[in-house]
Design a protein around this motif. Sequence first.
Motif, PDB file in Angstrom:
ATOM      1  N   ARG A   4       0.855  -1.187   0.000  1.00  0.00           N
ATOM      2  CA  ARG A   4       0.000   0.000   0.000  1.00  0.00           C
ATOM      3  C   ARG A   4       0.883   1.226   0.000  1.00  0.00           C
ATOM      4  NH1 ARG A   4      -3.466  -1.855   4.733  1.00  0.00           N
ATOM      5  NH2 ARG A   4      -4.996  -3.217   3.768  1.00  0.00           N
ATOM      6  N   PHE A   6       0.669   5.298   0.706  1.00  0.00           N
ATOM      7  CA  PHE A   6      -0.128   6.400   1.235  1.00  0.00           C
ATOM      8  C   PHE A   6       0.503   7.699   0.761  1.00  0.00           C
ATOM      9  CE2 PHE A   6      -0.145   2.908   4.257  1.00  0.00           C
ATOM     10  CZ  PHE A   6      -1.495   2.666   4.409  1.00  0.00           C
ATOM     11  N   VAL A   7      -0.252   8.496   0.055  1.00  0.00           N
ATOM     12  CA  VAL A   7       0.253   9.762  -0.455  1.00  0.00           C
ATOM     13  C   VAL A   7      -0.484  10.887   0.269  1.00  0.00           C
ATOM     14  CG1 VAL A   7       0.565  11.200  -2.504  1.00  0.00           C
ATOM     15  CG2 VAL A   7       0.698   8.713  -2.695  1.00  0.00           C
ATOM     16  N   THR A   8       0.268  11.755   0.940  1.00  0.00           N
ATOM     17  CA  THR A   8      -0.347  12.857   1.681  1.00  0.00           C
ATOM     18  C   THR A   8       0.320  14.168   1.277  1.00  0.00           C
ATOM     19  OG1 THR A   8       1.202  12.372   3.471  1.00  0.00           O
ATOM     20  CG2 THR A   8      -1.030  11.536   3.710  1.00  0.00           C
ATOM     21  N   LYS A  40      -4.243  10.182  -0.736  1.00  0.00           N
ATOM     22  CA  LYS A  40      -4.543   9.063  -1.614  1.00  0.00           C
ATOM     23  C   LYS A  40      -3.981   7.771  -1.042  1.00  0.00           C
ATOM     24  CE  LYS A  40      -2.951  11.538  -4.957  1.00  0.00           C
ATOM     25  NZ  LYS A  40      -2.277  11.921  -6.193  1.00  0.00           N
ATOM     26  N   LEU A  41      -4.669   6.706  -1.348  1.00  0.00           N
ATOM     27  CA  LEU A  41      -4.229   5.378  -0.942  1.00  0.00           C
ATOM     28  C   LEU A  41      -4.181   4.541  -2.213  1.00  0.00           C
ATOM     29  CD1 LEU A  41      -3.967   2.861   0.914  1.00  0.00           C
ATOM     30  CD2 LEU A  41      -6.417   2.946   1.209  1.00  0.00           C
ATOM     31  N   ARG A  72       4.336   7.146   1.815  1.00  0.00           N
ATOM     32  CA  ARG A  72       4.775   6.122   2.749  1.00  0.00           C
ATOM     33  C   ARG A  72       4.383   4.772   2.162  1.00  0.00           C
ATOM     34  NH1 ARG A  72       2.554   3.733   7.243  1.00  0.00           N
ATOM     35  NH2 ARG A  72       0.648   4.945   7.116  1.00  0.00           N
TER      36      ARG A  72
ATOM     37  N   ALA B  38      -7.133   2.153  -6.556  1.00  0.00           N
ATOM     38  CA  ALA B  38      -6.956   3.485  -5.989  1.00  0.00           C
ATOM     39  C   ALA B  38      -8.018   3.735  -4.926  1.00  0.00           C
ATOM     40  CB  ALA B  38      -7.054   4.526  -7.094  1.00  0.00           C
ATOM     41  N   GLY B  39      -7.610   4.363  -3.863  1.00  0.00           N
ATOM     42  CA  GLY B  39      -8.545   4.686  -2.791  1.00  0.00           C
ATOM     43  C   GLY B  39      -8.234   6.045  -2.213  1.00  0.00           C
ATOM     44  N   LYS B  40      -8.893   6.371  -1.117  1.00  0.00           N
ATOM     45  CA  LYS B  40      -8.715   7.673  -0.492  1.00  0.00           C
ATOM     46  C   LYS B  40      -8.265   7.506   0.943  1.00  0.00           C
ATOM     47  CE  LYS B  40     -12.808   8.680  -1.964  1.00  0.00           C
ATOM     48  NZ  LYS B  40     -14.153   9.243  -2.066  1.00  0.00           N
ATOM     49  N   LEU B  41      -7.519   8.477   1.388  1.00  0.00           N
ATOM     50  CA  LEU B  41      -7.052   8.527   2.764  1.00  0.00           C
ATOM     51  C   LEU B  41      -7.462   9.888   3.298  1.00  0.00           C
ATOM     52  CD1 LEU B  41      -5.130   7.985   5.179  1.00  0.00           C
ATOM     53  CD2 LEU B  41      -3.265   8.696   3.728  1.00  0.00           C
TER      54      LEU B  41
END
Lengths: 80, 80
Positions: A4, A6-8, A40-41, A72, B38-41
Motif C-alpha cells: 500500500r 499512502f500519499v499525503t 490518496k491510498l 509512505r 486506488a482509494g482515499k485517505l
Amino acid sequence: MKARVFVTLKPGVLDPQGKAIHHALEGLGFSGVQDVRAGKLIELDLADGTSDTDIEAMCRKLLANTVIENFRIERLEPAA
Amino acid sequence: MKARVFVTLKPGVLDPQGKAIHHALEGLGFSGVQDVRAGKLIELDLADGTSDTDIEAMCRKLLANTVIENFRIERLEPAA
C-alpha cells in the motif's frame, strides 16, 4: 505480494479538498472537527520479489508529486 | 486526537483510476505490477473525546459511499 502506498500533502500545502470535507462535516452537524487533510491510498498487487527500491521508484516517478506530497510505503507481505 | 479513514472500492467495483495507474506504470517499464486499486485517505484532527461512533457516522454520511466503498478507521491516539 501486496503493498500500500499512502500519499499525503506536505504540511503547509493548501488542501482545498480537505477544506471542503471539513466544511461539509460541519454542515452535517459534526462539531468536533479541527482539521481535515485529504490524501490518496494506492493498493498495488506486485510480482513476488519486487524490491522496496522498485516500489519507491514507482512513487517518485508516478504515484506521488514529491514537490508537494509525501509518500509512505507499507508492505502487506514480506519481500520474497 | 487524530484519526485516519481509509476508503477503498469494494471488490468487483470497476476502478478506472487504478486501471490508468496500472497502465501508466507499465508504460514506465515497471513490469511486475499485477493490479492497482486506488482509494482515499482522509486524515481527521478531532476534538478529544470524539467517539468511534461519531467517526463512523462521518464515514457513513459523507466520507464513503457505502454502496460501492468500504472504509476503515484508524485512531492514532486512544479515545479520551
